[in-house]
Design a protein around this motif. Structure first.
Motif, PDB file in Angstrom:
ATOM      1  N   GLN A 172       0.919  -1.169   0.011  1.00 61.78           N
ATOM      2  CA  GLN A 172      -0.019  -0.111   0.062  1.00 61.78           C
ATOM      3  C   GLN A 172       0.806   1.346   0.124  1.00 61.78           C
ATOM      4  N   GLN A 173       0.474   2.359  -0.800  1.00 56.69           N
ATOM      5  CA  GLN A 173       1.025   3.605  -0.696  1.00 56.69           C
ATOM      6  C   GLN A 173       0.365   4.809  -0.081  1.00 56.69           C
ATOM      7  N   SER A 174       1.242   5.759   0.442  1.00 56.92           N
ATOM      8  CA  SER A 174       0.431   6.895   1.052  1.00 56.92           C
ATOM      9  C   SER A 174       0.843   8.106   0.495  1.00 56.92           C
ATOM     10  N   LEU A 175      -0.046   9.090   0.212  1.00 54.60           N
ATOM     11  CA  LEU A 175       0.340  10.394  -0.474  1.00 54.60           C
ATOM     12  C   LEU A 175       0.861  11.248   0.654  1.00 54.60           C
ATOM     13  N   GLN A 199       5.167  18.259  -7.802  1.00 56.01           N
ATOM     14  CA  GLN A 199       5.109  16.548  -7.367  1.00 56.01           C
ATOM     15  C   GLN A 199       6.547  16.046  -7.560  1.00 56.01           C
ATOM     16  N   ILE A 239       3.810  10.417  -3.537  1.00 56.35           N
ATOM     17  CA  ILE A 239       3.187   8.982  -3.280  1.00 56.35           C
ATOM     18  C   ILE A 239       4.216   8.034  -2.908  1.00 56.35           C
ATOM     19  N   ARG A 242       3.992   2.904   2.097  1.00 54.87           N
ATOM     20  CA  ARG A 242       3.640   3.147   3.530  1.00 54.87           C
ATOM     21  C   ARG A 242       4.664   3.036   4.639  1.00 54.87           C
ATOM     22  N   THR A 256       0.056  12.760   6.077  1.00 55.95           N
ATOM     23  CA  THR A 256      -0.719  11.966   5.076  1.00 55.95           C
ATOM     24  C   THR A 256      -2.065  12.592   4.570  1.00 55.95           C
ATOM     25  N   SER A 258      -5.422  12.395   2.583  1.00 53.94           N
ATOM     26  CA  SER A 258      -6.551  11.509   2.085  1.00 53.94           C
ATOM     27  C   SER A 258      -7.925  11.918   2.074  1.00 53.94           C
ATOM     28  N   THR A 264      -7.734   6.819  -3.966  1.00 50.43           N
ATOM     29  CA  THR A 264      -6.897   5.909  -3.130  1.00 50.43           C
ATOM     30  C   THR A 264      -5.573   5.728  -3.851  1.00 50.43           C
ATOM     31  N   PRO A 265      -4.383   6.072  -3.223  1.00 47.27           N
ATOM     32  CA  PRO A 265      -3.231   5.893  -3.851  1.00 47.27           C
ATOM     33  C   PRO A 265      -2.900   4.436  -4.652  1.00 47.27           C
TER      34      PRO A 265
END
Length: 303
Positions: A172-175, A199, A239, A242, A256, A258, A264-265
């Motif tokens: 899973q990834q996070s922004l 970015q 991105i 996690r 983070t 969201s 969803t990333p």
């Protein structure tokens, strides 16, 4: 060229047995031999080495100064002999005698990877392993040119000209963005808000890559850890996997983002790669299989 060595591994084993058991009789029982055979072996070893190994003046033999030093050397020789036999057995059985594995730097300190390497060390102690750490580009390049036998990396789009991949797991990834960045203070940021700021993106091994930036301002880097650090410094949003967003040196400086407006990333996949024209030995297959199992174990809910 003739060797002057006259002692044998059997004599060294007898020396260690007497030293550890404390007497010739106890060593004989341990080795399953007659006491006279043990005494004779030590006497011959002393002649071959040209020094007295045990002081026999007391009730029990005691190692002399020379004996203490040579017991240590004897253990080293026997351990090397055992490694030689183990390696020869592995080669006869078809196991790789050596391996070069290239690991994506984004997977450093990932428990499934470290646990797999630890298990590898115990299961195949005779294997000569070289570990190379680098960016995604490095890993793919090393495998293509034959520098590495196996690559473990976060998947890039497409296949190489010389290698093919086996997908093992997904992350899973996070922004994320720095705590002091303007985006961190927006109540409900959306894609248009992201497009207004720089970015930070992972560099693709094909120029330009298949992933397009969201806006006109972007930097490409070949390290997710560098992306996390620069995001923490307020230089842009990114991105990242996690586990990298939670990396101790900068996790407290990241926020983070969201929300439904952001979506969803995307997940990112872990894969192993190897050249199509290279045989896959049993250790490489074990490594690939075990690595996948370790990643799956991490994903299972704990009871």
């Amino acid at each position: 060229m003739e060797s002057d060595v006259r002692w044998s591994l059997d004599q060294l084993e007898t020396l260690i047995a007497v030293a550890e058991c404390g007497s010739f009789s106890a060593a004989a029982r341990h080795l399953g031999r007659a006491q006279s055979a043990v005494s004779t072996a030590i006497a011959h070893l002393e002649i071959d080495l040209g020094c007295i190994l045990f002081d026999r003046s007391g009730r029990l033999p005691r190692l002399t100064t020379a004996g203490k030093a040579l017991v240590h050397e004897a253990r080293v020789v026997l351990h090397q002999s055992q490694r030689l036999e183990s390696r020869a057995k592995s080669i006869v059985q078809g196991e790789e005698a050596s391996m070069v594995a290239a690991v994506d730097e984004a997977l450093i300190e990932m428990p499934p990877v470290d646990e797999t390497l630890e298990a590898l060390a115990h299961r195949f102690p005779a294997l000569q392993l070289t570990l190379l750490y680098g960016s995604q580009d490095d890993i793919a390049g090393w495998v293509e040119e034959g520098t590495a036998d196996l690559g473990i990396l976060l998947r890039q789009p497409g296949q190489g000209a010389q290698w093919e991949g086996v997908r093992l797991a997904h992350l899973q990834q996070s922004l994320v963005v720095g705590r002091d960045h303007a985006l961190a203070h927006l109540a409900v940021p959306d894609a248009s808000d992201l497009a207004a700021y720089r970015q930070l993106m992972i560099a693709s091994r094909t120029r330009g890559g298949s992933d397009a930036p969201l806006g006109a301002r972007f930097w490409r880097l070949n390290s997710f850890y560098s992306m996390g650090e620069l995001a923490a410094r307020g230089l842009g949003w990114a991105i990242v996997p996690r586990h990298i967003a939670q990396y101790p040196p900068f996790r407290d400086r990241l926020v983070t983002l969201s929300g439904e407006a952001l979506g969803t990333p995307p997940i990112i996949e872990v894969e192993t790669i190897s050249r199509r024209d290279s045989p896959r030995g049993p250790i490489a297959n074990w490594l690939r299989r075990t690595l996948g199992e370790r990643f799956r174990d991490r994903r299972r809910p704990k009871s």
